[in-house]
Design an enzyme around this catalytic site. Structure first.
Site, mmCIF file in Angstrom:
data_model
loop_
_atom_site.group_PDB
_atom_site.id
_atom_site.type_symbol
_atom_site.label_atom_id
_atom_site.label_comp_id
_atom_site.label_asym_id
_atom_site.label_seq_id
_atom_site.Cartn_x
_atom_site.Cartn_y
_atom_site.Cartn_z
ATOM 1 N N GLY A 15 0.858 -1.324 -0.168
ATOM 2 C CA GLY A 15 0.147 0.212 -0.114
ATOM 3 C C GLY A 15 0.847 1.329 0.111
ATOM 4 N N PHE A 18 -1.268 7.003 2.598
ATOM 5 C CA PHE A 18 -0.450 7.751 3.608
ATOM 6 C C PHE A 18 0.384 7.316 4.433
ATOM 7 C CE2 PHE A 18 -4.163 10.227 2.500
ATOM 8 C CZ PHE A 18 -3.644 11.503 2.319
ATOM 9 N N GLU A 174 -18.921 17.600 2.694
ATOM 10 C CA GLU A 174 -18.093 18.322 1.652
ATOM 11 C C GLU A 174 -18.741 18.014 0.314
ATOM 12 O OE1 GLU A 174 -13.983 18.678 4.051
ATOM 13 O OE2 GLU A 174 -13.981 17.143 2.569
#
Ligand code: FAD
Length: 432
Positions: A15, A18, A174
């Site tokens: 992965g 982040f 959002e």
């Protein structure tokens, strides 16, 4: 199996999100070989996916090639590979391009959309966890307006103009705000045959307020902003079913709609093979306080996929980018300690606060000792997001887009590059 090329231990990171990016960076110049495997060749900045879905940013501004991040890191290698199995007995992983041996394995696979076992909802609603999914959503939204223009039957037309967002966490809030801005400022000039007072945006939340993990002050203000922009907020409302034509709720209400955006939850992106691991709340893997997966001595989990109970976080850490980043950084240092036969240090999360934007000049920021909303919060939100976007080009392009959007009140990328077809495209992503 790919052979080992050096005397240094092989660290495989699954992965390039982040967490994965951070640990790999921190292992630069250390006496390890790092191999990162990811099914995409790019890192995705997920917090801005909703802007891609609503035509505010191009996908290229929020994705960054993983190989480019590590161009100058001699001990780093990357392969595009979908990891399908962990083989703990042979210390290897099986992938779409073959098997790889590891001495230390770091699972940083993040999470995937959780439909809570509701297959029909999974089939008909739109998730937003990846760039292809955000592009699908963008196409679907625009296709619905094209359909609404030509639809003669008023009832059928309304289903194209009703948009339902399920889950009022930051993503839901959002997205609802961005859709409201499209309706209020952008779309009426594109589609003068549509009466945009009929375009309805519903934000549905099971809890009693929007942004449940935020302060009450932030929730209250966010809801007020949304309502001022014309979003209908339905709290204490649980979805029952969605069949592609109408969504029904447990309280008996029904809304006809062709667009349901599902942002109601995530679960860990588990790879099979960890027989001793405990999979706990939200499909996450239980770890010790230094990210070691319980039951193993060389397999670690960081970020969204990991579940670590600490005194400060007895129910695990929130699934946010900062946790993944800080765990990645800490685990790099701990791996070196472990290799050097030193004691690893426990992870202590430093919570820098939470923020969400609702629209132009409207955002909410919760810091530990200061909570604020409105214009200054919005500037803070933009600054922080630009700071964490990967790559100078992405920062510059995103900033330019935001400046142009701000002054023109427009969204430049209202493009249907490839038509969304529910059947074929959802299958594509499932395979992906
Ligand atoms: C729409 C959205 C908005 C968000 N907004 C915010 C926000 O505003 N602020 C915030 O802090 N957080 C936000 N988050 C949460 C944040 O993005 C996550 O907490 C963070 O991405 C977790 O990082 P990670 O490294 O654990 O996983 P990720 O960043 O998800 O990375 C996982 C990586 O693993 C790869 N992968 C997965 N499975 C495999 C496999 N089997 N084989 C190979 N590769 C694999 C994926 O391709 C991906 O690159 C948002 C998330 C979403 C979806």
């Amino acid at each position: 199996m790919e052979s080992r090329s050096s005397k240094f231990p092989q660290v495989i990171i699954i992965g390039g999100g982040f967490g994965g990016i951070q640990i790999a960076k921190k292992l630069k110049d250390k006496e390890v070989n790092v191999l990162m495997l990811d099914k995409h060749n790019y890192h995705t900045f997920q917090p801005l996916l909703y802007q891609v879905a609503t035509g505010g940013l191009e996908p290229d501004s929020i994705a960054f090639p993983i190989r480019k991040i590590f161009q100058k890191q001699a001990n780093f290698k990357f392969r595009v590979a979908n990891v399908t199995q962990i083989n703990t007995e042979s210390s290897s992983v099986t992938t779409s391009i073959g098997d790889f041996h590891y001495d230390y394995l770091v699972i940083a696979t993040g999470s995937e959309t959780n439909f809570f076992g509701q297959k029909e909802i999974e089939h008909f609603s739109m998730p937003m966890k990846s760039v292809p999914e955000a592009l699908n959503l963008r196409s679907l939204l625009l296709q619905n307006f094209e359909e609404a223009v030509i639809e003669k039957n008023a009832q059928a037309k309304q289903a194209f103009l009703n948009f339902v967002i399920v889950g009022a966490g930051p993503t839901g809030v959002e997205t609802a705000g961005a859709l409201a801005e499209l309706r209020n400022h952008v779309l009426p000039s594109d589609y003068d045959e549509i009466d945009f007072s009929k375009m309805k945006i519903f934000l549905v939340e099971g809890a009693n307020r929007v942004l449940p993990p935020f302060s009450e002050q932030a929730s209250y203000k966010a809801q007020q902003f949304l309502e001022e922009m014309g979003v209908t907020v339905l709290t204490n409302t649980m979805v029952d079913q969605y069949n592609g034509e109408q969504i029904s709720f447990k309280n008996g209400d029904v809304i006809p709609t062709k667009s349901v955006i599902w942002s109601a939850g995530v679960k860990g992106a588990i790879i099979p093979g960890l027989e001793h691991a405990q999979i706990v709340r939200g499909g996450r893997i239980k770890t010790t306080d230094y990210n070691l997966i319980e039951g193993y001595n060389n397999i670690f989990a960081i970020g969204d996929i990991s579940y670590m109970e600490t005194e400060k976080f007895p129910h695990g850490h929130p699934g946010v980018a900062q946790v993944a980043i800080q765990q990645g950084q800490q685990l790099a240092a701990n791996l070196i300690r472990i290799i050097n036969k030193e004691t690893p240090k426990p992870f202590d999360y430093f919570d820098k606060g939470s923020m969400a934007t609702i629209g132009r000049n409207k955002a909410v920021v919760d810091l530990k000792f200061w909570k604020f909303q409105g214009f200054f919060a919005w500037i803070t939100w933009m600054f922080i997001h630009l700071l964490f976007l990967v790559g100078f080009r992405n920062k510059l392009v995103t900033m330019m887009n935001w400046i142009v959007n701000y002054f023109s009140q427009d969204r430049g990328t209202r493009l249907i590059i490839r038509r969304f077809n529910r059947k074929t495209m959802k299958e594509d992503i499932a395979i992906d």
